[in-house]
Design a protein around this motif. Structure first.
Motif, short mmCIF file in Angstrom:
data_model
loop_
_atom_site.label_atom_id
_atom_site.label_comp_id
_atom_site.label_asym_id
_atom_site.label_seq_id
_atom_site.Cartn_x
_atom_site.Cartn_y
_atom_site.Cartn_z
N PHE A 90 0.85 -1.20 0.00
CA PHE A 90 0.00 0.00 0.00
C PHE A 90 0.88 1.25 0.00
O PHE A 90 0.65 2.18 -0.78
N ASP A 91 1.88 1.28 0.86
CA ASP A 91 2.77 2.44 0.93
C ASP A 91 3.48 2.67 -0.39
O ASP A 91 3.74 3.82 -0.78
N TYR A 92 3.81 1.59 -1.09
CA TYR A 92 4.51 1.71 -2.36
C TYR A 92 3.61 2.30 -3.44
O TYR A 92 4.02 3.21 -4.19
N TYR A 93 2.39 1.81 -3.55
CA TYR A 93 1.51 2.24 -4.63
C TYR A 93 0.76 3.54 -4.35
O TYR A 93 0.23 4.16 -5.28
N PHE A 94 0.69 3.95 -3.09
CA PHE A 94 -0.13 5.12 -2.76
C PHE A 94 0.65 6.20 -2.01
O PHE A 94 0.11 6.89 -1.15
N THR A 95 1.91 6.37 -2.40
CA THR A 95 2.72 7.40 -1.75
C THR A 95 2.20 8.81 -2.04
O THR A 95 2.42 9.73 -1.24
N ASP A 96 1.52 9.00 -3.16
CA ASP A 96 1.06 10.34 -3.56
C ASP A 96 -0.35 10.65 -3.08
O ASP A 96 -0.91 11.69 -3.45
N TYR A 97 -0.95 9.77 -2.30
CA TYR A 97 -2.33 9.98 -1.85
C TYR A 97 -2.36 10.23 -0.35
O TYR A 97 -1.61 9.63 0.41
N SER A 98 -3.25 11.12 0.03
CA SER A 98 -3.40 11.44 1.44
C SER A 98 -4.65 10.73 1.97
O SER A 98 -5.78 11.11 1.66
N VAL A 99 -4.44 9.68 2.74
CA VAL A 99 -5.55 8.92 3.32
C VAL A 99 -5.10 8.38 4.67
O VAL A 99 -3.96 7.95 4.82
N GLU A 100 -5.97 8.46 5.64
CA GLU A 100 -5.64 7.96 6.98
C GLU A 100 -5.93 6.46 7.04
O GLU A 100 -7.07 6.03 6.85
N CYS A 101 -4.89 5.68 7.31
CA CYS A 101 -5.01 4.22 7.30
C CYS A 101 -5.02 3.66 8.72
O CYS A 101 -4.37 4.18 9.62
N ILE A 102 -5.77 2.59 8.88
CA ILE A 102 -5.82 1.83 10.12
C ILE A 102 -5.46 0.40 9.75
O ILE A 102 -6.12 -0.21 8.90
N TRP A 103 -4.41 -0.15 10.38
CA TRP A 103 -3.91 -1.46 9.98
C TRP A 103 -4.25 -2.52 11.03
O TRP A 103 -3.98 -2.33 12.21
N LEU A 104 -4.84 -3.60 10.56
CA LEU A 104 -5.28 -4.67 11.44
C LEU A 104 -4.38 -5.89 11.28
O LEU A 104 -4.14 -6.36 10.16
N ASN A 105 -3.88 -6.40 12.40
CA ASN A 105 -3.10 -7.63 12.42
C ASN A 105 -4.06 -8.80 12.62
O ASN A 105 -4.61 -8.99 13.70
N LYS A 106 -4.29 -9.57 11.58
CA LYS A 106 -5.31 -10.62 11.64
C LYS A 106 -4.95 -11.72 12.63
O LYS A 106 -5.84 -12.29 13.28
N ASN A 107 -3.68 -12.04 12.76
CA ASN A 107 -3.29 -13.06 13.73
C ASN A 107 -3.64 -12.62 15.15
O ASN A 107 -4.20 -13.39 15.93
N ASP A 108 -3.35 -11.35 15.46
CA ASP A 108 -3.66 -10.84 16.80
C ASP A 108 -5.17 -10.72 17.00
O ASP A 108 -5.69 -10.95 18.10
N TRP A 109 -5.88 -10.35 15.94
CA TRP A 109 -7.33 -10.19 16.03
C TRP A 109 -8.00 -11.50 16.46
O TRP A 109 -8.89 -11.51 17.31
N PHE A 110 -7.59 -12.59 15.86
CA PHE A 110 -8.24 -13.88 16.14
C PHE A 110 -7.70 -14.56 17.39
O PHE A 110 -8.32 -15.49 17.91
N SER A 111 -6.55 -14.12 17.89
CA SER A 111 -5.94 -14.81 19.02
C SER A 111 -6.01 -14.04 20.34
O SER A 111 -5.85 -14.62 21.41
N SER A 112 -6.27 -12.73 20.26
CA SER A 112 -6.21 -11.91 21.47
C SER A 112 -7.46 -11.06 21.67
O SER A 112 -7.73 -10.15 20.88
N SER A 113 -8.19 -11.35 22.72
CA SER A 113 -9.36 -10.54 23.06
C SER A 113 -8.96 -9.12 23.42
O SER A 113 -9.67 -8.16 23.08
N GLU A 114 -7.82 -8.97 24.07
CA GLU A 114 -7.36 -7.64 24.46
C GLU A 114 -7.04 -6.79 23.23
O GLU A 114 -7.34 -5.59 23.19
#
Length: 322
Positions: A90-114
């Motif tokens: 994403f960072d490579y293809y969209f360096t010229d765009y201004s967008v606020e990103c939120i990144w989800l770690n799927k391994n942590d999502w499914f393994s950690s309630s916290e």
């Protein structure tokens, strides 16, 4: 014959029973995960675009995402919720765009309630009016939980494929697009964008595939990618080597570069050994995503299964076979 029929009927019954139990467990876990939801925020004026699938699916979405980012209305902010696994791309293809990103770690999502609680709490702070799910497949324990976090927002997505979960996956959506059978995912992405953005037909040209790349040097190598996330998509190393030998014999000035993940390293070494006497290098498990992009951009062509590597080649306007 009778015993065979009985055996088939029993195995079918056991299969249905197992699916029924799995469905109940999945729904029970879904209800438990909903307890992690933060306080439901009031509907705002911004939009959230959710894309949490794999690398190859994201690459096929890149042209449509460019069009999406080109049409953001003044005064309306767009947040992009993506899979941390392909953040580098994403960072490579969209360096010229201004967008606020939120990144989800799927391994942590499914393994950690916290992790889920903290993540959903941060999401709840966003002021969202519209939420979009352009992925053709949604997961009950992932995308649907995210949608439930924004119950007051307008939600847009595809009709879920018929399954035990489809009714629950379709609940609460304000707009569901009918599936288009037989179309390539590129066309489905374009169709979803145009269907959810009436009057934006002028943006259709932004979705044309591929995205042009400047080729400054004559390609000196081609790529072989033996990987595949399913057994049905994999080929024996000996077959890849035989195919690569034919290319090298017909093009003696070319070199061979073998790419893939660390899981493909063993096959990569086999192919390299079978190409003894030719200029071949095994890059499996040795490149970052951005390094793989650069390697792909300089290739003459690519021999690959239906993998992220093949989609990279198409983005970079290269020949491909598979």
């Amino acid at each position: 014959m009778i015993s065979a029929q009985i055996s088939f009927q029993v195995s079918s019954w056991v299969g249905r029973l197992r699916k029924g139990r799995d469905f109940k467990k999945e729904v029970a876990r879904f209800q438990a995960m909903k307890h992690d939801l933060a306080q439901v925020p009031q509907k705002g004026k911004n939009c959230l675009l959710v894309r949490l699938d794999d690398i190859g699916d994201f690459l096929l979405f890149v042209p449509t995402l460019r069009a999406w980012l080109e049409q953001i209305q003044p005064g309306k902010k767009m947040y992009f919720l993506g899979n941390l696994a392909w953040k580098d791309l994403f960072d490579y293809y969209f360096t010229d765009y201004s967008v606020e990103c939120i990144w989800l770690n799927k391994n942590d999502w499914f393994s950690s309630s916290e992790y889920r609680k903290k993540f959903l709490s941060e999401l709840a702070s966003l002021s969202i009016q519209d939420i979009y799910f352009p992925s053709f497949t949604r997961v009950l324990l992932l995308e649907e939980i995210v949608r439930c976090q924004f119950q007051n927002a307008h939600s847009f997505g595809w009709q879920a494929k018929p399954s035990a979960y489809s009714r629950k996956l379709n609940e609460g959506f304000h707009f569901l697009l009918d599936s288009v059978s037989g179309d390539h995912e590129l066309e489905n992405n374009k169709h979803f964008f145009l269907a959810t953005h009436p009057g934006k037909k002028d943006k259709a040209e932004l979705i044309e595939f591929p995205i042009a790349k400047n080729q400054t040097q004559t390609p000196r190598y081609f790529i072989v990618c033996p990987g595949g996330n399913q057994g049905s998509k994999r080929w024996k190393a000996e077959n890849w080597a035989l195919l690569a030998q034919q290319v090298l014999k017909a093009n003696p000035d070319l070199q061979c570069r073998i790419t893939g993940s660390k899981n493909d390293a063993e096959d990569g070494e086999k192919i390299k050994k079978l190409l003894a006497g030719f200029d071949a290098e095994n890059h499996c498990g040795k490149t970052s995503l951005q390094e793989l992009v650069q390697l792909s951009a300089g290739a003459f062509c690519c021999l690959s299964n239906d993998t992220a590597q093949a989609h990279l080649q198409r983005l970079d306007k290269q020949l491909r076979a598979g």
